[in-house]
Design a protein around this motif. Structure first.
Motif, PDB file in Angstrom:
ATOM      1  N   PHE A 172      43.032  11.197  37.084  1.00  8.29           N
ATOM      2  CA  PHE A 172      44.208  11.558  37.879  1.00  8.29           C
ATOM      3  C   PHE A 172      45.073  12.564  37.119  1.00  8.29           C
ATOM      4  CE2 PHE A 172      48.571  11.011  39.338  1.00  8.29           C
ATOM      5  CZ  PHE A 172      48.420  11.146  40.706  1.00  8.29           C
ATOM      6  N   GLY A 173      45.169  12.398  35.800  1.00  6.55           N
ATOM      7  CA  GLY A 173      45.949  13.336  34.997  1.00  6.55           C
ATOM      8  C   GLY A 173      45.392  14.742  35.076  1.00  6.55           C
ATOM      9  N   GLU A 174      44.058  14.870  35.108  1.00  8.58           N
ATOM     10  CA  GLU A 174      43.453  16.196  35.253  1.00  8.58           C
ATOM     11  C   GLU A 174      43.757  16.792  36.620  1.00  8.58           C
ATOM     12  OE1 GLU A 174      39.485  16.953  34.021  1.00  8.58           O
ATOM     13  OE2 GLU A 174      39.524  15.442  32.434  1.00  8.58           O
ATOM     14  N   ALA A 175      43.770  15.938  37.647  1.00  8.04           N
ATOM     15  CA  ALA A 175      44.137  16.416  38.990  1.00  8.04           C
ATOM     16  C   ALA A 175      45.559  16.949  38.981  1.00  8.04           C
ATOM     17  CB  ALA A 175      43.985  15.284  40.005  1.00  8.04           C
ATOM     18  N   ARG A 176      46.447  16.234  38.315  1.00 11.56           N
ATOM     19  CA  ARG A 176      47.851  16.652  38.247  1.00 11.56           C
ATOM     20  C   ARG A 176      47.993  17.953  37.457  1.00 11.56           C
ATOM     21  NH1 ARG A 176      51.688  12.023  36.268  1.00 11.56           N
ATOM     22  NH2 ARG A 176      51.899  11.452  38.469  1.00 11.56           N
ATOM     23  N   THR A 177      47.216  18.095  36.368  1.00  8.19           N
ATOM     24  CA  THR A 177      47.252  19.328  35.580  1.00  8.19           C
ATOM     25  C   THR A 177      46.785  20.511  36.419  1.00  8.19           C
ATOM     26  OG1 THR A 177      46.869  18.122  33.517  1.00  8.19           O
ATOM     27  CG2 THR A 177      46.355  20.469  33.523  1.00  8.19           C
ATOM     28  N   CYS A 178      45.738  20.303  37.216  1.00  3.60           N
ATOM     29  CA  CYS A 178      45.260  21.371  38.108  1.00  3.60           C
ATOM     30  C   CYS A 178      46.362  21.786  39.081  1.00  3.60           C
ATOM     31  CB  CYS A 178      44.026  20.898  38.886  1.00  3.60           C
ATOM     32  SG  CYS A 178      42.542  20.689  37.885  1.00  3.60           S
ATOM     33  N   PHE A 179      47.068  20.794  39.612  1.00  6.62           N
ATOM     34  CA  PHE A 179      48.149  21.103  40.560  1.00  6.62           C
ATOM     35  C   PHE A 179      49.242  21.916  39.873  1.00  6.62           C
ATOM     36  CE2 PHE A 179      52.131  20.201  42.758  1.00  6.62           C
ATOM     37  CZ  PHE A 179      51.790  20.463  44.070  1.00  6.62           C
ATOM     38  N   ASP A 180      49.609  21.521  38.654  1.00  2.88           N
ATOM     39  CA  ASP A 180      50.684  22.206  37.931  1.00  2.88           C
ATOM     40  C   ASP A 180      50.341  23.661  37.660  1.00  2.88           C
ATOM     41  OD1 ASP A 180      52.192  19.919  37.932  1.00  2.88           O
ATOM     42  OD2 ASP A 180      51.672  19.330  35.880  1.00  2.88           O
ATOM     43  N   THR A 181      49.039  23.970  37.541  1.00  2.00           N
ATOM     44  CA  THR A 181      48.617  25.353  37.297  1.00  2.00           C
ATOM     45  C   THR A 181      48.253  26.075  38.600  1.00  2.00           C
ATOM     46  OG1 THR A 181      46.338  24.622  36.882  1.00  2.00           O
ATOM     47  CG2 THR A 181      47.788  24.813  34.986  1.00  2.00           C
ATOM     48  N   LYS A 182      48.602  25.445  39.728  1.00  3.50           N
ATOM     49  CA  LYS A 182      48.373  26.017  41.069  1.00  3.50           C
ATOM     50  C   LYS A 182      46.898  26.133  41.429  1.00  3.50           C
ATOM     51  CE  LYS A 182      52.741  28.559  40.956  1.00  3.50           C
ATOM     52  NZ  LYS A 182      53.461  27.603  41.808  1.00  3.50           N
ATOM     53  N   ALA A 183      46.053  25.353  40.777  1.00  2.00           N
ATOM     54  CA  ALA A 183      44.623  25.310  41.117  1.00  2.00           C
ATOM     55  C   ALA A 183      44.429  24.193  42.145  1.00  2.00           C
ATOM     56  CB  ALA A 183      43.783  25.073  39.866  1.00  2.00           C
ATOM     57  N   TYR A 184      44.786  24.478  43.385  1.00  2.00           N
ATOM     58  CA  TYR A 184      44.857  23.439  44.406  1.00  2.00           C
ATOM     59  C   TYR A 184      43.477  22.949  44.845  1.00  2.00           C
ATOM     60  CZ  TYR A 184      49.635  25.149  44.480  1.00  2.00           C
ATOM     61  OH  TYR A 184      50.903  25.528  44.114  1.00  2.00           O
ATOM     62  N   THR A 185      42.501  23.847  44.870  1.00  2.00           N
ATOM     63  CA  THR A 185      41.141  23.423  45.197  1.00  2.00           C
ATOM     64  C   THR A 185      40.622  22.463  44.130  1.00  2.00           C
ATOM     65  OG1 THR A 185      40.671  25.482  46.385  1.00  2.00           O
ATOM     66  CG2 THR A 185      38.781  24.209  45.607  1.00  2.00           C
ATOM     67  N   ALA A 186      40.848  22.815  42.864  1.00  2.00           N
ATOM     68  CA  ALA A 186      40.425  21.932  41.776  1.00  2.00           C
ATOM     69  C   ALA A 186      41.163  20.596  41.828  1.00  2.00           C
ATOM     70  CB  ALA A 186      40.659  22.611  40.431  1.00  2.00           C
ATOM     71  N   THR A 187      42.403  20.618  42.299  1.00  2.00           N
ATOM     72  CA  THR A 187      43.187  19.384  42.411  1.00  2.00           C
ATOM     73  C   THR A 187      42.492  18.383  43.308  1.00  2.00           C
ATOM     74  OG1 THR A 187      45.278  20.586  42.105  1.00  2.00           O
ATOM     75  CG2 THR A 187      45.403  18.402  43.106  1.00  2.00           C
ATOM     76  N   VAL A 188      42.085  18.817  44.505  1.00  2.00           N
ATOM     77  CA  VAL A 188      41.500  17.871  45.456  1.00  2.00           C
ATOM     78  C   VAL A 188      40.105  17.434  45.009  1.00  2.00           C
ATOM     79  CG1 VAL A 188      42.899  18.756  47.358  1.00  2.00           C
ATOM     80  CG2 VAL A 188      40.616  19.710  46.986  1.00  2.00           C
ATOM     81  N   VAL A 189      39.408  18.306  44.262  1.00  3.37           N
ATOM     82  CA  VAL A 189      38.106  17.895  43.716  1.00  3.37           C
ATOM     83  C   VAL A 189      38.305  16.776  42.697  1.00  3.37           C
ATOM     84  CG1 VAL A 189      36.124  18.632  42.338  1.00  3.37           C
ATOM     85  CG2 VAL A 189      36.993  20.113  44.159  1.00  3.37           C
ATOM     86  N   MET A 190      39.322  16.901  41.846  1.00  2.00           N
ATOM     87  CA  MET A 190      39.597  15.862  40.854  1.00  2.00           C
ATOM     88  C   MET A 190      40.093  14.581  41.525  1.00  2.00           C
ATOM     89  SD  MET A 190      38.557  16.910  38.007  1.00  2.00           S
ATOM     90  CE  MET A 190      39.061  15.358  37.261  1.00  2.00           C
ATOM     91  N   VAL A 191      40.818  14.706  42.621  1.00  2.00           N
ATOM     92  CA  VAL A 191      41.236  13.512  43.371  1.00  2.00           C
ATOM     93  C   VAL A 191      40.007  12.794  43.913  1.00  2.00           C
ATOM     94  CG1 VAL A 191      42.355  12.740  45.500  1.00  2.00           C
ATOM     95  CG2 VAL A 191      43.573  14.249  43.927  1.00  2.00           C
ATOM     96  N   ARG A 192      39.037  13.575  44.403  1.00  7.64           N
ATOM     97  CA  ARG A 192      37.797  12.967  44.907  1.00  7.64           C
ATOM     98  C   ARG A 192      37.071  12.240  43.780  1.00  7.64           C
ATOM     99  NH1 ARG A 192      32.481  13.183  46.295  1.00  7.64           N
ATOM    100  NH2 ARG A 192      31.958  13.145  48.520  1.00  7.64           N
ATOM    101  N   ARG A 193      37.031  12.828  42.594  1.00 13.93           N
ATOM    102  CA  ARG A 193      36.421  12.170  41.440  1.00 13.93           C
ATOM    103  C   ARG A 193      37.154  10.866  41.109  1.00 13.93           C
ATOM    104  NH1 ARG A 193      33.406  14.774  37.236  1.00 13.93           N
ATOM    105  NH2 ARG A 193      34.774  13.671  35.783  1.00 13.93           N
ATOM    106  N   THR A 194      38.460  10.872  41.285  1.00 17.20           N
ATOM    107  CA  THR A 194      39.235   9.656  41.040  1.00 17.20           C
ATOM    108  C   THR A 194      38.817   8.558  42.004  1.00 17.20           C
ATOM    109  OG1 THR A 194      41.125  10.975  40.252  1.00 17.20           O
ATOM    110  CG2 THR A 194      41.566   8.699  40.878  1.00 17.20           C
ATOM    111  N   LEU A 195      38.596   8.912  43.275  1.00 11.67           N
ATOM    112  CA  LEU A 195      38.129   7.925  44.255  1.00 11.67           C
ATOM    113  C   LEU A 195      36.777   7.354  43.842  1.00 11.67           C
ATOM    114  CD1 LEU A 195      38.971   9.598  47.700  1.00 11.67           C
ATOM    115  CD2 LEU A 195      40.267   7.865  46.468  1.00 11.67           C
ATOM    116  N   GLU A 196      35.878   8.230  43.417  1.00  4.87           N
ATOM    117  CA  GLU A 196      34.561   7.765  42.970  1.00  4.87           C
ATOM    118  C   GLU A 196      34.700   6.845  41.763  1.00  4.87           C
ATOM    119  OE1 GLU A 196      32.695  11.485  42.258  1.00  4.87           O
ATOM    120  OE2 GLU A 196      31.990  11.734  44.324  1.00  4.87           O
ATOM    121  N   GLY A 197      35.658   7.166  40.879  1.00  2.00           N
ATOM    122  CA  GLY A 197      35.896   6.336  39.713  1.00  2.00           C
ATOM    123  C   GLY A 197      36.427   4.962  40.083  1.00  2.00           C
TER     124      GLY A 197
END
Length: 222
Positions: A102-127
């Motif tokens: 989740f922290g990586e998803a948040r870091t992606c959001f902070d750097t405006k990498a919104y596509t990467a954000t939702v991919v990391m959120v999906r990984r969080t769900l799988e986790g």
């Protein structure tokens, strides 16, 4: 008294970073700094000092406060962190690996990498599914299994499925951009899902156990 002829310390150089208020890369003017010594100087596990820096954004003119722990050796904690405006921290009840995802998803959001954000959120769900022993091969079945096992209810399963669909959009080339609003919602929903499963659900179970343990000793009803 201080020496009036003593030279003044040079002003600290401005910093360029994404403002936590307006969310834009901007010059942050340093308005003041102070260092705080450790509570126990003999404690080798504590930093040598903590540096607080007051900043003002040149774009929105709002004020923020950064904290940097200074250690004898280089440490990741020497990277400044905003303490105002404060960002909510995930509960330690949530497994560390999921907090990292989740922290990586948040870091992606902070750097405006919104596509990467939702991919990391999906990984969080799988986790979350893997952490709860769910071994179905795709996320649709994993979410269904979590609902069938009572880990999540129908409405939260709908949230999770929406995050899955958004994560698929980010993981596969479709020519469509993920908006900031969608990425922000994905983070909020994922955080709520983590809290529901690992914090509030567990806390409610403990509450029920305490309540049930008291029932045999109650002699009357209200």
């Amino acid at each position: 008294m201080s020496d009036p002829e003593a030279p003044l310390a040079p002003p600290a150089a401005p910093r360029v970073m994404i403002c936590p208020h307006c969310d834009w890369p901007a010059i942050q003017e340093v308005k003041g700094q102070a260092e705080e010594p450790p509570e126990d100087p003999a404690d080798e596990a504590s930093p040598l000092s903590s540096e607080f820096t007051l900043l003002q954004c040149a774009n929105c003119h709002k004020v923020s406060l950064q904290l940097r722990d200074i250690w004898f050796f280089d440490s990741p904690n020497e990277v400044p962190q905003f303490v105002y405006p404060a960002r909510r921290q995930l509960s330690d009840d949530i497994p560390e690996k999921l907090r990292q995802e989740f922290g990586e998803a948040r870091t992606c959001f902070d750097t405006k990498a919104y596509t990467a954000t939702v991919v990391m959120v999906r990984r969080t769900l799988e986790g979350i599914a893997a952490n709860n022993g769910i071994t179905e091969r795709n996320l649709v079945r994993q979410i269904s299994k979590m609902r069938d096992q009572g880990l999540i209810d129908t409405s939260i399963a709908d949230w999770a499925d929406g995050l899955r669909v958004l994560g698929n959009q980010g993981a596969h080339y479709t020519g469509r951009k993920v908006s900031r609003e969608d990425a922000n919602d994905a983070l909020d929903f994922a955080e709520a899902l983590l809290d529901h499963i690992y914090v509030y659900k567990r806390r409610f179970e403990e509450f029920k156990k305490r309540r049930d343990a008291k029932l045999p000793h109650q002699t009357g009803t209200h």
